[in-house]
Design an enzyme around this catalytic site. Structure first.
Site, PDB file in Angstrom:
ATOM      1  N   LYS A  80      -9.634   2.295  -2.361  1.00  0.00           N
ATOM      2  CA  LYS A  80      -9.800   1.710  -1.029  1.00  0.00           C
ATOM      3  C   LYS A  80     -11.208   1.976  -0.511  1.00  0.00           C
ATOM      4  O   LYS A  80     -11.614   3.129  -0.359  1.00  0.00           O
ATOM      5  CB  LYS A  80      -8.746   2.320  -0.099  1.00  0.00           C
ATOM      6  CG  LYS A  80      -8.691   1.760   1.306  1.00  0.00           C
ATOM      7  CD  LYS A  80      -7.484   2.373   2.023  1.00  0.00           C
ATOM      8  CE  LYS A  80      -7.347   1.859   3.446  1.00  0.00           C
ATOM      9  NZ  LYS A  80      -6.108   2.387   4.085  1.00  0.00           N
TER      10      LYS A  80
ATOM     11  N   CYS B 197      -5.740  -2.732   2.133  1.00  0.00           N
ATOM     12  CA  CYS B 197      -5.472  -2.618   3.567  1.00  0.00           C
ATOM     13  C   CYS B 197      -6.676  -2.889   4.473  1.00  0.00           C
ATOM     14  O   CYS B 197      -7.056  -4.034   4.675  1.00  0.00           O
ATOM     15  CB  CYS B 197      -4.861  -1.260   3.870  1.00  0.00           C
ATOM     16  SG  CYS B 197      -4.017  -1.207   5.481  1.00  0.00           S
TER      17      CYS B 197
ATOM     18  N   GLU C 266       0.832  -1.202   0.000  1.00  0.00           N
ATOM     19  CA  GLU C 266       0.000   0.000   0.000  1.00  0.00           C
ATOM     20  C   GLU C 266       0.871   1.259   0.000  1.00  0.00           C
ATOM     21  O   GLU C 266       1.851   1.351   0.739  1.00  0.00           O
ATOM     22  CB  GLU C 266      -0.902   0.000   1.237  1.00  0.00           C
ATOM     23  CG  GLU C 266      -1.844   1.196   1.312  1.00  0.00           C
ATOM     24  CD  GLU C 266      -2.631   1.249   2.611  1.00  0.00           C
ATOM     25  OE1 GLU C 266      -3.675   1.930   2.624  1.00  0.00           O
ATOM     26  OE2 GLU C 266      -2.204   0.627   3.599  1.00  0.00           O
TER      27      GLU C 266
END
Length: 384
Positions: A196, A233, A119
């Site tokens: 994300k 994540c 990330e």
């Protein structure tokens, strides 16, 4: 021994458990034993010379009468930042491009088809400092920024799909910042991007003031080597997030992350592996490594004193398969490249065996979730 000195669970097991017991311990901890992947001597030498951990394993499927094996090699790269966090922005980016480029070259020597970086790989994980400058200067276009152009060069040079998670600046929508993964085809063309979906609000990791929750849904990318998705994540903590990528056809779900030991390490070996089992797919968990020091102190809003660092990013990247098996993890303290050879036929074979999707009762969940998000929702509790 501090967390930043402990090499790995696997190294300790091998050091202190007898060979006979070790096989049983690994079977219980990691499921069916994977075969070790052999590398060219040139790749092994290059990894040693460049100072990073190189590991590999093979996930095999049963032979079938009507389908040939569908073999793909994936590469997971974890790395420390190269320069101090107060070095000039372009110098930091260039140094990371060089370092990751060195590791990708070794991945190419080993026949990797798809590589995924960690990330926000082009920068320190500065979001939790709450500072805007100079960190927003690391943001760039997902379509034609210098990092995307760099990845296009890698993809064309090595005939490799490249998954590049960056901080994206979206000039079309007023310069909005997003936490984005760019997917570059092995042809060198930008296949697309995905953002994300879930943003943490946990201690230092309160990133909601920095970039927005994603608006791209659960995109799956059809590549020459299989259908892939990127669950960035914090999305790994949300089972429905994995599930929706799988429902859209993902055979491999990458989870590029940045997470520290005190916060999440007990959950790390479980979540991606459980997602692989529940969704009949392969999952690839990637975590950055090292401790990043920032010049200015920052606070977390959780009672801790002001500090200069988040803690130790513990690496430990691994691959999990739909049959519950998983690879050993990379080092907790060193840069690394994990290569896994996957037979994608295993996804359907395990689906046919366990039938989790066939027996899912999604219509029931859909109906109840529709009710649960309404303001007048009443839980279905039976009382005396």
């Amino acid at each position: 021994m501090s967390a930043s000195e402990f090499e790995s669970v696997e190294a300790s097991l091998s050091k202190y458990i007898s060979p006979g017991d070790l096989d049983e311990v690994r079977r219980i901890l990691y499921g069916k034993q994977t075969r070790k992947l052999d590398f060219p001597q040139s790749a092994t030498d290059a990894a040693a010379e460049r100072g990073f951990d190189l590991q590999g394993c093979v996930f095999e499927a049963s032979s079938e009468q009507l389908r040939l094996p569908r073999i793909v090699r994936v590469g997971l790269i974890q790395n420390k930042i190269v320069l101090p966090t107060d070095a000039p922005v372009l110098d930091q980016i260039a140094a990371l491009h060089k370092r990751v480029g060195e590791i990708v070259e070794v991945a190419a020597m080993c026949g990797v088809n798809i590589v995924c970086f960690q990330e926000a790989w082009t920068m320190p994980f500065a979001f939790c400092t709450r500072e805007r400058q100079p960190w927003t200067e690391f943001a760039e276009s997902a379509e034609d920024g210098f990092t995307t152009r760099f990845c296009q060069e890698l993809a064309k040079k090595y005939n490799m799909v490249v998954v590049s998670p960056i901080l994206e600046r979206d000039e079309i929508h007023g310069g909005t910042l997003w936490n984005t993964a760019v997917v570059v085809s092995n042809s060198g063309k930008v296949l697309g991007k995905t953002r994300k979906n879930h943003i943490p609000r946990v201690g230092d990791f309160n990133e909601s003031t920095y970039y927005m929750e994603g608006n791209t849904g659960h995109r799956v990318f059809q590549t020459q080597f299989g259908k892939i998705a990127v669950n960035i994540c914090y999305g790994r903590h949300h089972p429905l997030n994995w599930f929706m990528y799988s429902m859209n056809g993902a055979e491999i779900i990458f989870n590029p992350s940045a997470t520290v030991g005190e916060l999440s390490e007990p959950m790390w070996p479980i979540e991606a592996r459980n997602a692989a089992i529940a969704n009949h797919c392969f999952t690839c968990a990637i975590n950055r490594v090292g401790t990043e020091h920032f010049k200015n102190e920052f606070t977390s809003g959780d009672g801790r004193k002001a500090h200069h660092e988040f803690g130790h990013f513990y690496g430990s990247s691994y691959v999990a398969a739909p049959d519950g098996s998983r690879s050993p993890g990379l080092s907790r303290i060193r840069d690394g490249l994990l290569i896994a050879e996957l037979d994608l036929n295993l996804t359907r074979q395990i689906g046919d065996q366990w039938n989790f999707k066939m027996t899912g009762r999604y219509e029931m969940y859909g109906e109840e979730l529709t009710k649960a998000v309404q303001n007048d929702f009443k839980p279905n509790i039976i009382k005396e």
